[in-house]
Write an enzyme that holds these catalytic residues in place. Structure first.
Site, PDB file in Angstrom:
ATOM      1  N   LYS A 154      35.159   8.886  26.493  1.00 38.70           N
ATOM      2  CA  LYS A 154      35.029   8.111  25.194  1.00 38.70           C
ATOM      3  C   LYS A 154      36.075   7.058  25.039  1.00 38.70           C
ATOM      4  O   LYS A 154      37.172   7.321  25.317  1.00 38.70           O
ATOM      5  CB  LYS A 154      34.875   9.185  23.833  1.00 38.70           C
ATOM      6  CG  LYS A 154      34.587   8.335  22.448  1.00 38.70           C
ATOM      7  CD  LYS A 154      35.618   8.913  21.276  1.00 38.70           C
ATOM      8  CE  LYS A 154      36.926   8.436  21.312  1.00 38.70           C
ATOM      9  NZ  LYS A 154      37.755   8.514  20.218  1.00 38.70           N
ATOM     10  N   ARG A 157      -1.559   8.792   3.361  1.00 41.71           N
ATOM     11  CA  ARG A 157      -1.949   9.405   4.630  1.00 41.71           C
ATOM     12  C   ARG A 157      -0.944   9.876   5.490  1.00 41.71           C
ATOM     13  O   ARG A 157      -0.906  10.801   6.546  1.00 41.71           O
ATOM     14  CB  ARG A 157      -3.279   8.870   5.198  1.00 41.71           C
ATOM     15  CG  ARG A 157      -4.505   9.290   4.649  1.00 41.71           C
ATOM     16  CD  ARG A 157      -5.804   8.738   5.111  1.00 41.71           C
ATOM     17  NE  ARG A 157      -5.611   7.310   4.902  1.00 41.71           N
ATOM     18  CZ  ARG A 157      -6.500   6.343   5.361  1.00 41.71           C
ATOM     19  NH1 ARG A 157      -7.348   6.540   6.537  1.00 41.71           N
ATOM     20  NH2 ARG A 157      -6.595   5.189   5.005  1.00 41.71           N
ATOM     21  N   ARG A 161      54.940  24.528  34.096  1.00 40.64           N
ATOM     22  CA  ARG A 161      54.461  25.791  34.654  1.00 40.64           C
ATOM     23  C   ARG A 161      55.467  26.945  34.429  1.00 40.64           C
ATOM     24  O   ARG A 161      56.345  26.617  34.881  1.00 40.64           O
ATOM     25  CB  ARG A 161      53.923  25.408  35.796  1.00 40.64           C
ATOM     26  CG  ARG A 161      52.775  26.347  36.395  1.00 40.64           C
ATOM     27  CD  ARG A 161      52.542  25.876  37.692  1.00 40.64           C
ATOM     28  NE  ARG A 161      51.906  25.049  38.026  1.00 40.64           N
ATOM     29  CZ  ARG A 161      51.590  24.412  39.662  1.00 40.64           C
ATOM     30  NH1 ARG A 161      52.366  25.018  40.364  1.00 40.64           N
ATOM     31  NH2 ARG A 161      50.747  23.639  39.725  1.00 40.64           N
ATOM     32  N   GLU A 199     -17.219  -4.595   3.186  1.00 42.59           N
ATOM     33  CA  GLU A 199     -16.494  -3.470   3.511  1.00 42.59           C
ATOM     34  C   GLU A 199     -17.400  -2.189   3.809  1.00 42.59           C
ATOM     35  O   GLU A 199     -18.477  -2.395   3.101  1.00 42.59           O
ATOM     36  CB  GLU A 199     -15.589  -3.117   2.030  1.00 42.59           C
ATOM     37  CG  GLU A 199     -14.581  -4.309   1.862  1.00 42.59           C
ATOM     38  CD  GLU A 199     -13.639  -4.419   3.071  1.00 42.59           C
ATOM     39  OE1 GLU A 199     -12.833  -3.539   3.327  1.00 42.59           O
ATOM     40  OE2 GLU A 199     -13.578  -5.538   3.553  1.00 42.59           O
ATOM     41  N   ASN A 253      -2.582   4.513   9.546  1.00 44.46           N
ATOM     42  CA  ASN A 253      -2.929   4.896   8.237  1.00 44.46           C
ATOM     43  C   ASN A 253      -2.028   6.358   8.363  1.00 44.46           C
ATOM     44  O   ASN A 253      -1.754   6.849   7.223  1.00 44.46           O
ATOM     45  CB  ASN A 253      -4.200   4.897   7.914  1.00 44.46           C
ATOM     46  CG  ASN A 253      -4.906   3.658   7.884  1.00 44.46           C
ATOM     47  OD1 ASN A 253      -4.232   2.902   7.150  1.00 44.46           O
ATOM     48  ND2 ASN A 253      -5.780   3.320   8.533  1.00 44.46           N
ATOM     49  N   ASN A 268     -13.276  -7.298  10.437  1.00 48.67           N
ATOM     50  CA  ASN A 268     -12.262  -8.017  10.066  1.00 48.67           C
ATOM     51  C   ASN A 268     -10.938  -7.325  10.386  1.00 48.67           C
ATOM     52  O   ASN A 268     -10.511  -6.094  10.009  1.00 48.67           O
ATOM     53  CB  ASN A 268     -12.557  -8.358   8.571  1.00 48.67           C
ATOM     54  CG  ASN A 268     -10.993  -8.723   7.802  1.00 48.67           C
ATOM     55  OD1 ASN A 268     -10.384  -9.424   8.348  1.00 48.67           O
ATOM     56  ND2 ASN A 268     -10.768  -8.412   6.605  1.00 48.67           N
ATOM     57  N   GLY A 300       0.833  -1.338  -0.052  1.00 51.44           N
ATOM     58  CA  GLY A 300      -0.165  -0.098  -0.183  1.00 51.44           C
ATOM     59  C   GLY A 300       0.830   1.316  -0.022  1.00 51.44           C
ATOM     60  O   GLY A 300       2.050   1.347   0.521  1.00 51.44           O
ATOM     61  N   ASN A 331      42.953   9.916  40.521  1.00 51.57           N
ATOM     62  CA  ASN A 331      42.028  11.228  40.810  1.00 51.57           C
ATOM     63  C   ASN A 331      42.491  12.293  39.607  1.00 51.57           C
ATOM     64  O   ASN A 331      43.650  12.472  39.518  1.00 51.57           O
ATOM     65  CB  ASN A 331      42.548  11.852  42.161  1.00 51.57           C
ATOM     66  CG  ASN A 331      41.269  12.930  42.392  1.00 51.57           C
ATOM     67  OD1 ASN A 331      40.959  13.654  41.621  1.00 51.57           O
ATOM     68  ND2 ASN A 331      40.917  12.956  43.804  1.00 51.57           N
ATOM     69  N   GLY A 368     -14.077  -3.752   7.577  1.00 52.05           N
ATOM     70  CA  GLY A 368     -14.969  -4.604   6.883  1.00 52.05           C
ATOM     71  C   GLY A 368     -15.716  -5.334   8.002  1.00 52.05           C
ATOM     72  O   GLY A 368     -15.122  -5.798   9.127  1.00 52.05           O
TER      73      GLY A 368
END
Ligand code: UD1
Ligand code: CA
Length: 455
Positions: free
Chosen positions: A349, A15, A438, A152, A225, A167, A11, A375, A137
């Site tokens: 990650k 819609r 540093r 139907e 639908n 149906n 089909g 830590n 139906g």
């Protein structure tokens, strides 16, 4: 008897107003047709045939991991015509079960009931009793209660329109009969289509027994639908799934604000707060607590893990007793051992973190192996990418990384090493030592602050 399942999916789905074939729209993140195929597979059929039409290539692609006989219906001339396209591929001694690709929540138990009630030469129909049968139906029965025909909506007079038994579009028919009956169909009706439902007339004419399997749960046979129906069915499905979770011992603070789009296995006394989405394959151990506004996809989470609010977690393994969030992001291949703490604005990650290590604030850890009891200070960044390739950072057990450190990979921090805050580490640092990079601090005495000019 052999069982052949024919799934109708040719089909147009007009819609839906969509570029995507209707049966590929998703319910709980799974295409409608895959729900149907998964249910079909529970019946262990000898073959599955899908009748496709509109944009069939995409549908085939979406199911390319399953052994399916694909049958094209070039023109959509009706449900009877659709089934007829599959019949040349089905042996005469098979039983044919017809399903619809846009009825995703068809209940496997109902189908089993249909199949187990079947006798040789009989025609089985799934029916449903609806308060509002409009559009379906209608099942017309005689004084003895035997099914006489299906009418139907477009063909129904007032009297037939009042019938509430309809149906569902699901039939079980011996292939040899089906072949004969489909051959005798015509399209002399209101829609100019070859109706599968007309096989009922033919069965009655031949005195073949007709039986029904009936449900009163409209959702089990509801066809999609449009997107409004899709949303309705999604809500129904979510309600059911959350109910099952609660019956399995999970506390859900608001059943309307938890969505499950996959499979969730849970231990005892799990608690889930509001606005949580669980996707893919998820395992939650005993006493796991999930805070509000959290999204978890494919995760194995061990006992007594606490996930605080607003976390995004995907493809991870989390060890027992870990505490995550709020506002943490665990990306694919993050693997945390027991009792790890991951705090706010931390992204991890493709990294392993050893037991009882703490990464509590504003940090990026990528492509790393972090030992136990490490830590990591606030603002630490593993510089894993040189613009072309990814490199690894290795941090030994009990190391301490001072705040605002950049670890330029590939680099190794030895066991028990300390990195001074604000360092850019470009070379391996030896164990049990202090390393820092540093600029020396200086103070300028008597320095005059600039003064704003006046005109
Ligand atoms: C059909 C039934 C109706 C039933 C309802 C249940 C017929 C004539 N009517 O009506 O009794 O109550 O389903 O939902 O069978 N399809 C094809 N090729 C075609 C036409 C349809 O593959 O040429 C597929 C559709 O994609 C859909 C299914 O068959 O999956 C049902 O077709 P649809 O047009 O929705 O039938 P309804 O008018 O709803
Ligand atoms: Ca329909």
């Amino acid at each position: 008897m052999k069982l052949s399942i024919v799934i109708l999916a040719a089909g147009l789905g007009k819609r839906m107003s969509s570029d995507l074939p209707k049966v590929l729209h998703k319910l709980a993140d799974k295409p409608l047709i895959r729900h149907v195929v998964d249910t079909a597979l529970t019946l262990q059929p000898d073959s599955i045939h899908i009748v496709y039409g509109h944009k069939g290539e995409q549908v085939r692609e979406a199911l390319n991991d399953i052994n399916i006989n694909w049958v094209e219906q070039a023109q959509q001339l009706g449900t009877g015509h659709a089934v007829a396209q599959a019949l040349p591929h089905i042996a005469d001694d098979a039983l044919v079960l017809v399903l619809c690709g846009d009825v995703p929540l068809i209940n496997p138990k109902l189908l089993q009931k249909l199949c187990s009630s079947h006798e040789p030469h009989s025609l089985g129909i799934v029916t449903v009793k609806l308060d509002n049968p409009y559009g379906y139906g209608r099942i017309v029965r005689n004084e003895l209660g035997q099914v006489e025909r299906i009418v139907e909506e477009k063909e129904a007079d007032n009297c037939i329109q009042a019938i509430k038994e309809v149906n569902a579009g699901i039939f079980l028919i011996p292939a040899a009969h089906l072949r004969r009956w489909l051959g005798a169909l015509n399209n002399d009706n209101a829609q100019g289509e070859y109706y599968l439902t007309d096989v009922v007339d033919l069965a009655v004419q031949e005195n073949q027994p007709i039986y029904t399997a009936t449900t009163d749960n409209v959702y089990e046979v509801m066809g999609i639908n449009d997107r409004i129906q899709l949303a309705k069915l999604e809500r129904y499905y979510q309600t059911q799934q959350v109910k099952n979770l609660m019956l399995a011992g999970v506390t859900v603070l608001d059943p309307a604000r938890l969505d499950i789009r996959g499979s969730v296995k849970t231990g005892r006394d799990v608690t889930i707060d509001i606005n949580v989405i669980l996707e893919g394959d998820i395992i939650l151990g005993n006493r796991v607590k999930i805070g509000p506004n959290t999204m978890i996809r494919n995760a194995k989470i061990a006992d007594h893990v606490e996930i605080l609010s607003n976390c995004v977690i995907e493809d991870v393994v989390i060890g027992a007793g870990c505490k995550i969030g709020p506002f943490a992001r665990l990306r694919p291949e993050a693997k945390l051992a027991e009792n790890v703490h991951i705090g706010n604005f931390v992204e991890i990650k493709k990294s392993t973190v050893g037991q009882a290590s703490k990464i509590n604030h504003l940090t990026y850890i990528g492509d790393s192996e972090i030992g136990s009891q490490v830590n990591i200070g606030a603002g630490t960044i593993t510089c894993n990418y040189d613009g072309a390739n990814k490199h690894k950072t290795i941090i030994g057990d009990k190391a301490f990384i001072g705040s605002d450190t950049q670890l330029v990979a590939p680099v190794t921090v030895g066991e028990g090493a300390i990195i001074g805050a604000g360092s850019t580490i470009t070379r391996d640092t030896p164990p049990e030592t202090l390393t820092l990079s540093r600029v020396p601090q200086k103070t300028i005495d008597g320095w005059q602050r600039p003064i704003k000019k006046t005109r």
